[in-house]
Design a protein around this motif. Structure first.
Motif, PDB file in Angstrom:
ATOM      1  N   ILE A 110      78.317 -13.637 -15.696  1.00  0.00           N
ATOM      2  CA  ILE A 110      77.456 -14.540 -14.920  1.00  0.00           C
ATOM      3  C   ILE A 110      78.180 -14.763 -13.604  1.00  0.00           C
ATOM      4  CG2 ILE A 110      76.377 -16.804 -14.842  1.00  0.00           C
ATOM      5  CD1 ILE A 110      76.677 -16.785 -17.981  1.00  0.00           C
ATOM      6  N   ILE A 111      77.563 -14.338 -12.522  1.00  0.00           N
ATOM      7  CA  ILE A 111      78.223 -14.393 -11.223  1.00  0.00           C
ATOM      8  C   ILE A 111      78.287 -15.834 -10.730  1.00  0.00           C
ATOM      9  CG2 ILE A 111      78.139 -13.635  -8.821  1.00  0.00           C
ATOM     10  CD1 ILE A 111      76.830 -11.067  -9.815  1.00  0.00           C
ATOM     11  N   ASP A 112      79.514 -16.269 -10.479  1.00  0.00           N
ATOM     12  CA  ASP A 112      79.768 -17.629 -10.003  1.00  0.00           C
ATOM     13  C   ASP A 112      79.773 -17.618  -8.481  1.00  0.00           C
ATOM     14  OD1 ASP A 112      80.578 -20.210  -9.534  1.00  0.00           O
ATOM     15  OD2 ASP A 112      82.521 -20.010 -10.525  1.00  0.00           O
ATOM     16  N   TYR A 113      78.789 -18.263  -7.894  1.00  0.00           N
ATOM     17  CA  TYR A 113      78.746 -18.368  -6.439  1.00  0.00           C
ATOM     18  C   TYR A 113      78.753 -19.835  -6.012  1.00  0.00           C
ATOM     19  CZ  TYR A 113      73.746 -18.756  -7.458  1.00  0.00           C
ATOM     20  OH  TYR A 113      72.530 -19.128  -7.983  1.00  0.00           O
ATOM     21  N   ASP A 114      79.414 -20.670  -6.860  1.00  0.00           N
ATOM     22  CA  ASP A 114      79.636 -22.095  -6.584  1.00  0.00           C
ATOM     23  C   ASP A 114      78.353 -22.907  -6.441  1.00  0.00           C
ATOM     24  OD1 ASP A 114      82.423 -21.860  -6.675  1.00  0.00           O
ATOM     25  OD2 ASP A 114      82.497 -21.227  -4.576  1.00  0.00           O
ATOM     26  N   MET A 115      77.339 -22.556  -7.198  1.00  0.00           N
ATOM     27  CA  MET A 115      76.084 -23.316  -7.186  1.00  0.00           C
ATOM     28  C   MET A 115      75.549 -23.430  -8.613  1.00  0.00           C
ATOM     29  SD  MET A 115      75.473 -24.027  -3.985  1.00  0.00           S
ATOM     30  CE  MET A 115      73.766 -24.457  -3.892  1.00  0.00           C
ATOM     31  N   GLY A 116      74.955 -24.539  -8.936  1.00  0.00           N
ATOM     32  CA  GLY A 116      74.245 -24.693 -10.204  1.00  0.00           C
ATOM     33  C   GLY A 116      75.132 -24.948 -11.407  1.00  0.00           C
ATOM     34  N   ASN A 117      74.469 -25.154 -12.545  1.00  0.00           N
ATOM     35  CA  ASN A 117      75.144 -25.429 -13.810  1.00  0.00           C
ATOM     36  C   ASN A 117      75.273 -24.126 -14.584  1.00  0.00           C
ATOM     37  OD1 ASN A 117      76.111 -26.391 -16.191  1.00  0.00           O
ATOM     38  ND2 ASN A 117      74.352 -27.664 -16.670  1.00  0.00           N
ATOM     39  N   LEU A 118      76.286 -23.358 -14.279  1.00  0.00           N
ATOM     40  CA  LEU A 118      76.459 -22.047 -14.881  1.00  0.00           C
ATOM     41  C   LEU A 118      76.942 -22.136 -16.322  1.00  0.00           C
ATOM     42  CD1 LEU A 118      77.985 -20.148 -11.858  1.00  0.00           C
ATOM     43  CD2 LEU A 118      75.596 -20.398 -12.512  1.00  0.00           C
ATOM     44  N   ARG A 119      77.558 -23.235 -16.691  1.00  0.00           N
ATOM     45  CA  ARG A 119      78.031 -23.396 -18.068  1.00  0.00           C
ATOM     46  C   ARG A 119      76.849 -23.414 -19.043  1.00  0.00           C
ATOM     47  NH1 ARG A 119      80.761 -22.255 -22.211  1.00  0.00           N
ATOM     48  NH2 ARG A 119      81.283 -23.951 -23.577  1.00  0.00           N
ATOM     49  N   SER A 120      75.731 -24.004 -18.669  1.00  0.00           N
ATOM     50  CA  SER A 120      74.571 -24.014 -19.564  1.00  0.00           C
ATOM     51  C   SER A 120      73.991 -22.608 -19.726  1.00  0.00           C
ATOM     52  CB  SER A 120      73.491 -24.977 -19.069  1.00  0.00           C
ATOM     53  OG  SER A 120      72.976 -24.567 -17.826  1.00  0.00           O
ATOM     54  N   VAL A 121      74.047 -21.805 -18.683  1.00  0.00           N
ATOM     55  CA  VAL A 121      73.609 -20.408 -18.767  1.00  0.00           C
ATOM     56  C   VAL A 121      74.537 -19.649 -19.713  1.00  0.00           C
ATOM     57  CG1 VAL A 121      73.255 -18.268 -17.469  1.00  0.00           C
ATOM     58  CG2 VAL A 121      72.643 -20.466 -16.434  1.00  0.00           C
TER      59      VAL A 121
ATOM     60  N   ALA B 235      81.567  -5.580 -17.096  1.00  0.00           N
ATOM     61  CA  ALA B 235      80.543  -6.202 -17.939  1.00  0.00           C
ATOM     62  C   ALA B 235      79.445  -5.209 -18.310  1.00  0.00           C
ATOM     63  CB  ALA B 235      79.929  -7.384 -17.207  1.00  0.00           C
ATOM     64  N   ASP B 236      78.852  -5.411 -19.492  1.00  0.00           N
ATOM     65  CA  ASP B 236      77.718  -4.591 -19.915  1.00  0.00           C
ATOM     66  C   ASP B 236      76.444  -5.011 -19.188  1.00  0.00           C
ATOM     67  OD1 ASP B 236      79.186  -3.127 -21.923  1.00  0.00           O
ATOM     68  OD2 ASP B 236      79.164  -4.972 -23.101  1.00  0.00           O
ATOM     69  N   LYS B 237      76.328  -6.318 -18.934  1.00  0.00           N
ATOM     70  CA  LYS B 237      75.163  -6.881 -18.237  1.00  0.00           C
ATOM     71  C   LYS B 237      75.665  -7.865 -17.197  1.00  0.00           C
ATOM     72  CE  LYS B 237      72.403  -4.969 -21.260  1.00  0.00           C
ATOM     73  NZ  LYS B 237      71.584  -3.834 -20.969  1.00  0.00           N
ATOM     74  N   ILE B 238      74.912  -8.033 -16.111  1.00  0.00           N
ATOM     75  CA  ILE B 238      75.275  -8.945 -15.036  1.00  0.00           C
ATOM     76  C   ILE B 238      74.104  -9.880 -14.781  1.00  0.00           C
ATOM     77  CG2 ILE B 238      75.947  -9.151 -12.599  1.00  0.00           C
ATOM     78  CD1 ILE B 238      77.088  -6.295 -12.844  1.00  0.00           C
ATOM     79  N   VAL B 239      74.415 -11.175 -14.635  1.00  0.00           N
ATOM     80  CA  VAL B 239      73.385 -12.171 -14.347  1.00  0.00           C
ATOM     81  C   VAL B 239      73.737 -12.861 -13.032  1.00  0.00           C
ATOM     82  CG1 VAL B 239      72.336 -14.333 -15.117  1.00  0.00           C
ATOM     83  CG2 VAL B 239      72.923 -12.567 -16.783  1.00  0.00           C
ATOM     84  N   LEU B 240      72.773 -12.918 -12.140  1.00  0.00           N
ATOM     85  CA  LEU B 240      72.898 -13.681 -10.899  1.00  0.00           C
ATOM     86  C   LEU B 240      71.932 -14.855 -11.027  1.00  0.00           C
ATOM     87  CD1 LEU B 240      74.031 -14.036  -8.053  1.00  0.00           C
ATOM     88  CD2 LEU B 240      72.192 -12.577  -7.221  1.00  0.00           C
ATOM     89  N   PRO B 241      72.430 -16.009 -11.462  1.00  0.00           N
ATOM     90  CA  PRO B 241      71.531 -17.151 -11.693  1.00  0.00           C
ATOM     91  C   PRO B 241      70.908 -17.636 -10.408  1.00  0.00           C
ATOM     92  CG  PRO B 241      73.725 -17.544 -12.615  1.00  0.00           C
ATOM     93  CD  PRO B 241      73.809 -16.317 -11.788  1.00  0.00           C
ATOM     94  N   GLY B 242      69.712 -18.147 -10.531  1.00  0.00           N
ATOM     95  CA  GLY B 242      68.995 -18.700  -9.391  1.00  0.00           C
ATOM     96  C   GLY B 242      68.036 -19.771  -9.849  1.00  0.00           C
ATOM     97  N   VAL B 243      67.320 -20.322  -8.923  1.00  0.00           N
ATOM     98  CA  VAL B 243      66.353 -21.360  -9.218  1.00  0.00           C
ATOM     99  C   VAL B 243      64.987 -20.723  -9.391  1.00  0.00           C
ATOM    100  CG1 VAL B 243      65.285 -23.468  -8.339  1.00  0.00           C
ATOM    101  CG2 VAL B 243      67.699 -23.010  -7.900  1.00  0.00           C
ATOM    102  N   GLY B 244      64.349 -20.998 -10.517  1.00  0.00           N
ATOM    103  CA  GLY B 244      63.008 -20.460 -10.769  1.00  0.00           C
ATOM    104  C   GLY B 244      61.942 -21.317 -10.095  1.00  0.00           C
ATOM    105  N   ALA B 245      60.787 -20.745  -9.912  1.00  0.00           N
ATOM    106  CA  ALA B 245      59.683 -21.485  -9.283  1.00  0.00           C
ATOM    107  C   ALA B 245      58.823 -22.158 -10.319  1.00  0.00           C
ATOM    108  CB  ALA B 245      58.827 -20.530  -8.463  1.00  0.00           C
TER     109      ALA B 245
END
Length: 67
Positions: free
Chosen positions: A23-34, A57-67
């Protein structure tokens, strides 16, 4: 926490590690819940901004805000 240690811990529980997720950490959001959601689903999830860990990593997640 290393991959082998996570596998050992999870193998004793009802979950099985299926893949490693970065899970890519870009210093935004609650990444621990992800991260916790992926762990519950059976993946080894790490929050990182380290390029070498992301590339392994086998998979990469770039978390963001959904609409």
């Amino acid at each position: 926490m290393g991959r082998d240690r996570v596998k050992k811990i999870l193998s004793r529980s009802r979950f099985t590690v299926l893949f490693m997720i970065a899970i890519i950490d870009y210093d935004m959001g609650n990444l621990r819940s992800v991260q916790k959601a992926f762990l519950k689903a059976g993946g080894e999830a790490i929050v990182t901004s380290c390029k070498s860990k992301i590339s392994k990593a086998d998979k990469i997640v770039l978390p963001g805000v959904g609409a």
